[in-house]
Write a protein that holds these residues in place. Sequence first.
Motif, short mmCIF file in Angstrom:
data_model
loop_
_atom_site.label_atom_id
_atom_site.label_comp_id
_atom_site.label_asym_id
_atom_site.label_seq_id
_atom_site.Cartn_x
_atom_site.Cartn_y
_atom_site.Cartn_z
N ALA A 167 -2.24 37.85 -42.62
CA ALA A 167 -2.22 39.21 -43.47
C ALA A 167 -0.52 39.21 -43.93
O ALA A 167 -0.18 39.85 -44.79
N LEU A 168 0.18 38.49 -42.74
CA LEU A 168 1.65 38.63 -43.24
C LEU A 168 2.00 37.52 -44.25
O LEU A 168 3.25 37.46 -44.78
N ALA A 169 1.07 36.61 -44.65
CA ALA A 169 1.20 35.55 -45.84
C ALA A 169 2.58 34.75 -45.55
O ALA A 169 3.40 34.58 -46.28
N PRO A 170 2.78 34.27 -44.22
CA PRO A 170 3.79 33.42 -43.77
C PRO A 170 3.76 31.97 -44.72
O PRO A 170 2.46 31.53 -44.90
N ASP A 171 4.74 31.07 -45.19
CA ASP A 171 4.80 29.81 -45.19
C ASP A 171 5.16 28.92 -44.44
O ASP A 171 5.19 27.80 -44.37
N LEU A 172 5.84 29.64 -43.25
CA LEU A 172 6.10 28.80 -41.85
C LEU A 172 5.99 29.41 -40.84
O LEU A 172 6.48 31.08 -40.92
N VAL A 173 5.34 29.01 -39.85
CA VAL A 173 5.18 29.79 -38.45
C VAL A 173 5.76 28.87 -37.34
O VAL A 173 5.53 27.61 -37.54
N ILE A 174 6.87 29.18 -36.78
CA ILE A 174 7.51 28.39 -35.85
C ILE A 174 7.30 29.00 -34.20
O ILE A 174 7.22 30.26 -33.76
N ALA A 175 6.84 28.00 -33.37
CA ALA A 175 6.48 28.36 -32.32
C ALA A 175 7.09 27.53 -30.83
O ALA A 175 8.02 26.73 -31.55
N ARG A 176 6.42 27.36 -29.92
CA ARG A 176 6.75 26.37 -28.85
C ARG A 176 5.45 26.08 -28.34
O ARG A 176 4.55 26.59 -28.70
N SER A 177 5.38 25.11 -27.58
CA SER A 177 3.98 24.28 -26.96
C SER A 177 3.27 25.48 -26.23
O SER A 177 2.19 25.47 -26.25
N LEU A 178 4.15 26.36 -25.24
CA LEU A 178 3.49 27.11 -24.66
C LEU A 178 2.53 27.89 -25.43
O LEU A 178 1.43 28.39 -25.02
N VAL A 179 3.10 28.49 -26.55
CA VAL A 179 2.27 29.27 -27.44
C VAL A 179 1.14 28.45 -27.88
O VAL A 179 0.02 29.12 -28.10
N LEU A 180 1.36 27.44 -28.09
CA LEU A 180 0.11 26.68 -28.92
C LEU A 180 -1.20 26.58 -27.56
O LEU A 180 -2.24 26.50 -27.92
N ARG A 181 -0.64 26.20 -26.40
CA ARG A 181 -1.43 26.14 -25.15
C ARG A 181 -2.16 27.51 -25.09
O ARG A 181 -3.48 27.60 -24.57
N LEU A 182 -1.69 28.60 -25.24
CA LEU A 182 -2.02 30.11 -24.99
C LEU A 182 -2.91 30.51 -25.97
O LEU A 182 -3.90 31.21 -25.92
N ASN A 183 -2.68 29.75 -27.41
CA ASN A 183 -3.44 30.21 -28.22
C ASN A 183 -4.16 28.97 -29.11
O ASN A 183 -3.48 28.67 -30.25
N PRO A 184 -4.94 28.30 -28.64
CA PRO A 184 -5.29 26.94 -29.36
C PRO A 184 -6.02 27.03 -30.48
O PRO A 184 -6.04 26.07 -31.43
N ALA A 185 -6.36 28.21 -30.97
CA ALA A 185 -6.91 28.58 -32.37
C ALA A 185 -5.85 28.72 -33.35
O ALA A 185 -6.11 28.56 -34.76
N LEU A 186 -4.55 28.59 -33.11
CA LEU A 186 -3.64 28.79 -33.98
C LEU A 186 -3.23 27.61 -34.91
O LEU A 186 -3.37 27.96 -36.02
N GLU A 187 -3.27 26.55 -34.30
CA GLU A 187 -2.97 25.35 -35.12
C GLU A 187 -3.94 25.25 -36.24
O GLU A 187 -3.85 25.04 -37.41
N PRO A 188 -5.23 24.85 -35.66
CA PRO A 188 -6.33 24.87 -36.99
C PRO A 188 -6.46 25.98 -37.81
O PRO A 188 -6.76 25.64 -38.95
N THR A 189 -6.18 27.26 -37.40
CA THR A 189 -6.20 28.38 -38.37
C THR A 189 -5.13 28.00 -39.58
O THR A 189 -5.41 28.35 -40.24
N LEU A 190 -3.84 27.75 -38.90
CA LEU A 190 -3.11 27.54 -39.97
C LEU A 190 -3.06 26.28 -40.75
O LEU A 190 -2.83 26.43 -42.07
N ALA A 191 -3.53 25.27 -40.36
CA ALA A 191 -4.16 24.17 -41.13
C ALA A 191 -5.02 24.33 -42.12
O ALA A 191 -4.85 23.91 -43.17
N GLU A 192 -5.89 25.27 -41.73
CA GLU A 192 -7.18 25.36 -42.64
C GLU A 192 -6.48 26.44 -43.96
O GLU A 192 -6.87 26.26 -45.11
N ALA A 193 -5.61 27.22 -43.61
CA ALA A 193 -4.71 28.04 -44.63
C ALA A 193 -3.88 27.09 -45.41
O ALA A 193 -2.95 27.97 -45.95
N GLY A 194 -3.56 26.16 -45.04
CA GLY A 194 -2.06 25.49 -45.58
C GLY A 194 -1.00 25.89 -45.21
O GLY A 194 -0.10 25.84 -46.16
#
Length: 287
Positions: free
Chosen positions: A75-102
Motif C-alpha cells: 500500500a506504500l507503493a515502494p520501489d525499494l525495500v531495504i532490510a537485513r537478513s534477520l528481518v528476512l528470517r522473521l518474515n519469510p513471506a517478504l521476499e516472495p511478496t516483493l518479487a511478485e510485485a516487482g
Amino acid sequence: MARLVALVTLILTLAAPVEAEGPQRIVSLYPGHSENIVALGAGDRLVALSRSDDDGLLPDLPRLSPKVGGEALLALAPDLVIARSLVLRLNPALEPTLAEAGIALLCLDPPLWEDFDTYLRALSTALSADADEAVGRAASLRRALADEAESRRGGRPRPRVFIEATEKGLHTCAPHSWAARLVTLVGGENIAATEGEEEEAKPLMAWGIERFLKEARLGLDIYIVQQGTMNGATVDDVRRRPWMEPFGGVKVVAVEEGLLSRPSLLGLERGGRELIDIFYPREESLP
C-alpha cells in the motif's frame, strides 16, 4: 571474505527498473539503514521506517514491524525495500511478496567497523548516490572525532572503560564490535580487550563478575551501561550491586544502545561526541 559476502547480500528484483536518479520511495526496515539514508541526503525518499527506529527520526512516517504483511507494505507503493537478513528470517513471506510485485529488495546486514566503508558503497550505489563521497565523509568524521578527543584529553590519562551490554551474565561488547571500536577511537581503553576465537564473530561476549573484578582492580575509571532492548539496567541498579562497592569512585553512566552500537554515520557522530563528553568533560561541567 565470507564476512563480506554475508555483509553485502543483494537480493534485487528488477521487473520494475529503478529510475536513473535512484529509488524515490524507500522503505527501511532497520534503523541503521534509515540513519544512513538520511545522512546521505535521501531522507526525503523514505516512506516508512521500522518500529525500532528512533522516535525523533522522521516522526511523521509510519513505523513497520519486521513481520509487516504484504498488503500493508504494498500500500506504500515502494520501489525499494531495504532490510537485513534477520528481518528476512522473521518474515519469510517478504521476499516472495516483493518479487511478485516487482519491487526491489536490498538486504544489507549491519557491518563491522572495518566493513563500514564497503557497506556505505553498497548503500550509496542502491541510492544512486556518490559512494566515494560517502566513504570520504566517514573517514573525515573518524578523524574529526579522534582529533577532538585528543584535544579535549589535554594530557589527561586515557580512561579505563568497561561496557555492560547485558546485565544477565554480565556480557560486554566484544573488542571488534562497533561500540568497543568507538570507545577506542575517542581515546578510551577498554578493559575487556581480549576475546577467544569462538567469540570473534559475535558482537557480545560473556565476561562475568569475577573476570570483571580482576580487570577492574587494575584500574577502572568509567562503567558504561549500554541501555536498550537487551539491557534495562540503570545507573542506580549498577551502583547497588554488592560487587561494585569497591568502585565507589568510578563514574557510572548510561548510554543509549543506538548511540553506542548502531553502525551509521549519524550514530558515529552522535555516539562519538557523547563518549568524548563522558571521557573528557569540559572544566565547566566538572563537579
